[in-house]
Write an enzyme that holds these catalytic residues in place. Structure first.
Site, PDB file in Angstrom:
ATOM      1  N   GLY A  40       0.743  -1.337  -0.027  1.00  0.00           N
ATOM      2  CA  GLY A  40      -0.039   0.100  -0.081  1.00  0.00           C
ATOM      3  C   GLY A  40       0.992   1.243   0.108  1.00  0.00           C
ATOM      4  N   GLY A  63      -0.465   4.691  -1.286  1.00  0.00           N
ATOM      5  CA  GLY A  63      -1.555   5.058  -0.440  1.00  0.00           C
ATOM      6  C   GLY A  63      -1.192   6.316   0.364  1.00  0.00           C
ATOM      7  N   GLN A  64      -2.099   6.889   1.089  1.00  0.00           N
ATOM      8  CA  GLN A  64      -2.293   8.179   1.730  1.00  0.00           C
ATOM      9  C   GLN A  64      -0.921   7.792   2.735  1.00  0.00           C
ATOM     10  OE1 GLN A  64      -5.218   8.877   4.690  1.00  0.00           O
ATOM     11  NE2 GLN A  64      -4.563  11.106   4.751  1.00  0.00           N
ATOM     12  N   ASP A  77      -0.131  -7.305  -6.046  1.00  0.00           N
ATOM     13  CA  ASP A  77      -1.581  -7.607  -5.387  1.00  0.00           C
ATOM     14  C   ASP A  77      -1.373  -8.414  -4.033  1.00  0.00           C
ATOM     15  OD1 ASP A  77      -4.051  -8.460  -4.823  1.00  0.00           O
ATOM     16  OD2 ASP A  77      -4.594  -8.813  -7.017  1.00  0.00           O
ATOM     17  N   TYR A 111     -15.634  -2.842   6.609  1.00  0.00           N
ATOM     18  CA  TYR A 111     -14.023  -2.368   7.055  1.00  0.00           C
ATOM     19  C   TYR A 111     -13.801  -2.639   8.304  1.00  0.00           C
ATOM     20  CZ  TYR A 111     -10.406   0.912   7.600  1.00  0.00           C
ATOM     21  OH  TYR A 111      -9.087   1.593   7.999  1.00  0.00           O
ATOM     22  N   LYS A 163     -11.191  -5.101  10.321  1.00  0.00           N
ATOM     23  CA  LYS A 163     -10.389  -4.662  11.249  1.00  0.00           C
ATOM     24  C   LYS A 163     -10.341  -5.405  12.524  1.00  0.00           C
ATOM     25  CE  LYS A 163      -8.004  -1.718   8.874  1.00  0.00           C
ATOM     26  NZ  LYS A 163      -6.544  -1.980   8.248  1.00  0.00           N
ATOM     27  N   ILE A 206      -7.067  10.143   9.341  1.00  0.00           N
ATOM     28  CA  ILE A 206      -5.538  10.625   9.132  1.00  0.00           C
ATOM     29  C   ILE A 206      -5.372  11.979   8.123  1.00  0.00           C
ATOM     30  CG2 ILE A 206      -2.932  10.362   8.243  1.00  0.00           C
ATOM     31  CD1 ILE A 206      -3.710   8.865  10.841  1.00  0.00           C
TER      32      ILE A 206
HETATM   33  N1  SER Z   1      -9.816   7.013   7.981  1.00  0.00           N
HETATM   34  C1  SER Z   1     -10.373   5.679   7.763  1.00  0.00           C
HETATM   35  C2  SER Z   1     -11.790   5.543   7.100  1.00  0.00           C
HETATM   36  O1  SER Z   1     -12.323   6.655   7.109  1.00  0.00           O
HETATM   37  C3  SER Z   1     -10.561   4.979   9.114  1.00  0.00           C
HETATM   38  O2  SER Z   1      -9.739   4.051   9.399  1.00  0.00           O
HETATM   39  O3  SER Z   1     -12.062   4.677   6.537  1.00  0.00           O
END
Ligand code: SER
Length: 319
Positions: free
Chosen positions: A8, A11-12, A53, A143, A147, A173
């Protein structure tokens, strides 16, 4: 010799964490892996980049073998809002990806793994203020489910195989380099881009929505501190962490103080329900006690730094 793989990496968080790790360990010792074929030049020019991937275990094994990887920062994931639009994809990428990383790590004798969890592990039944480290984990999003299952899987691999997996329950974040993709807390980043571009912003949550957040330098600091911590100090594998909490309206007002005339309107969409299911403030006292966590940024300091960074990018013609 430490050889790190970051999944990743485009990514951010990955795009910035990779560069920090490269500064620390040397560019050639940090392999950036991403889904995209052509990463940002900064990633491609400062060290190796591979297209990967994470749901493809053979591919992952090959990279780990080829580069003699000793540590993995496994950041590849589908975030909360995208996960509600495609729950099957979120399950596959988040669960199979983590399972593959843990299995490959076990087989290859990887010494340490970092894996981000999230405030999304909490749900409507969890206390919303000062959410404790040990509390009800009963999320309502796919999601969040991945987690929670991921946290349990990490604990399992640690208990059963002695794998040194460490993680943080990140809040939203906020960062200025790579925009987040598909999260519920994305409004707290998008609003800055609009302000700096001189455009009005339509916020997808109500003005009174309060969520825990963290500015990128604190996110990087927390990650490095946790990974450097003496294993004997760690009472948990995965820790609560937070930087600051504010409402969408408080954020808008703080920006407006520095960008007069900036207009924000509120049109809540499906992401409001996700935001409403998450905590407002987080108790991160275990992280503070065990490995010395302390954030550096409050709201005014973060807003100041974000505007400065994005204005600089605008001057360079990047926005
Ligand atoms: N920033 C993430 C989201 O909004 C939270 O883990 O999905």
């Amino acid at each position: 010799m430490t050889k790190i793989l970051v999944t990743g990496a485009t990514g951010q968080i990955g795009s910035e964490l990779t560069l920090v790790l490269r500064e620390k360990h040397g560019g050639e010792n940090v392999v950036a892996a991403g889904h995209k074929k052509s990463p940002h030049p900064r990633l491609a020019e400062t060290g190796p980049f591979v297209t990967l991937d994470v749901t493809d275990r053979a591919q992952l094994e090959k990279v780990v073998r080829e580069y003699s990887i000793t540590e993995i920062y496994h950041l590849a994931a589908i975030l909360s809002a995208s996960g509600e639009q495609n729950p099957g994809l979120a399950w596959r990428v988040n669960m199979e990806g983590l399972y593959n990383v843990l299995e490959v790590a076990r087989e290859a004798g990887i010494s340490r793994i970092f894996w981000p969890s999230s405030i999304a592990v909490f749900g409507p039944k969890t206390p919303k203020e000062n959410t404790p480290q040990d509390t009800i984990l009963s999320p309502t999003t796919m999601y969040g489910i991945t987690k929670v299952a991921g946290e349990l899987l990490c604990e399992y691999y640690h208990r059963r195989y002695g794998l040194d997996v460490r993680g943080l329950r990140f809040p939203g974040i906020i960062s200025s380099e790579t925009p987040p993709g598909g999260g519920t807390t994305d409004y707290a980043v998008e609003i800055f881009y609009a302000a700096v571009r001189g455009e009005p912003y339509t916020c997808f949550v109500r003005p009174d929505t309060v969520l825990p957040m963290m500015y990128m330098p604190d996110c990087l600091k927390a990650t490095l501190l946790l990974m450097e911590a003496d294993p004997r100090c760690l009472r948990y594998r995965i820790y609560n962490v937070t930087g600051l909490s504010f409402s969408a309206e408080e954020l808008a007002k703080e920006i407006q103080k520095r960008v007069p005339g900036f207009r924000v309107e509120y049109k809540p969409d499906f992401r409001q329900a996700i935001a409403d299911s998450w905590p407002r403030t987080i108790d991160d006292s275990a992280a503070r006690a065990d490995w010395g966590w302390k954030p550096d940024y409050d709201l005014p300091k973060m807003v100041e730094a974000m505007l400065k960074a994005l204005r600089r990018r605008k001057e360079r013609g990047e926005l």
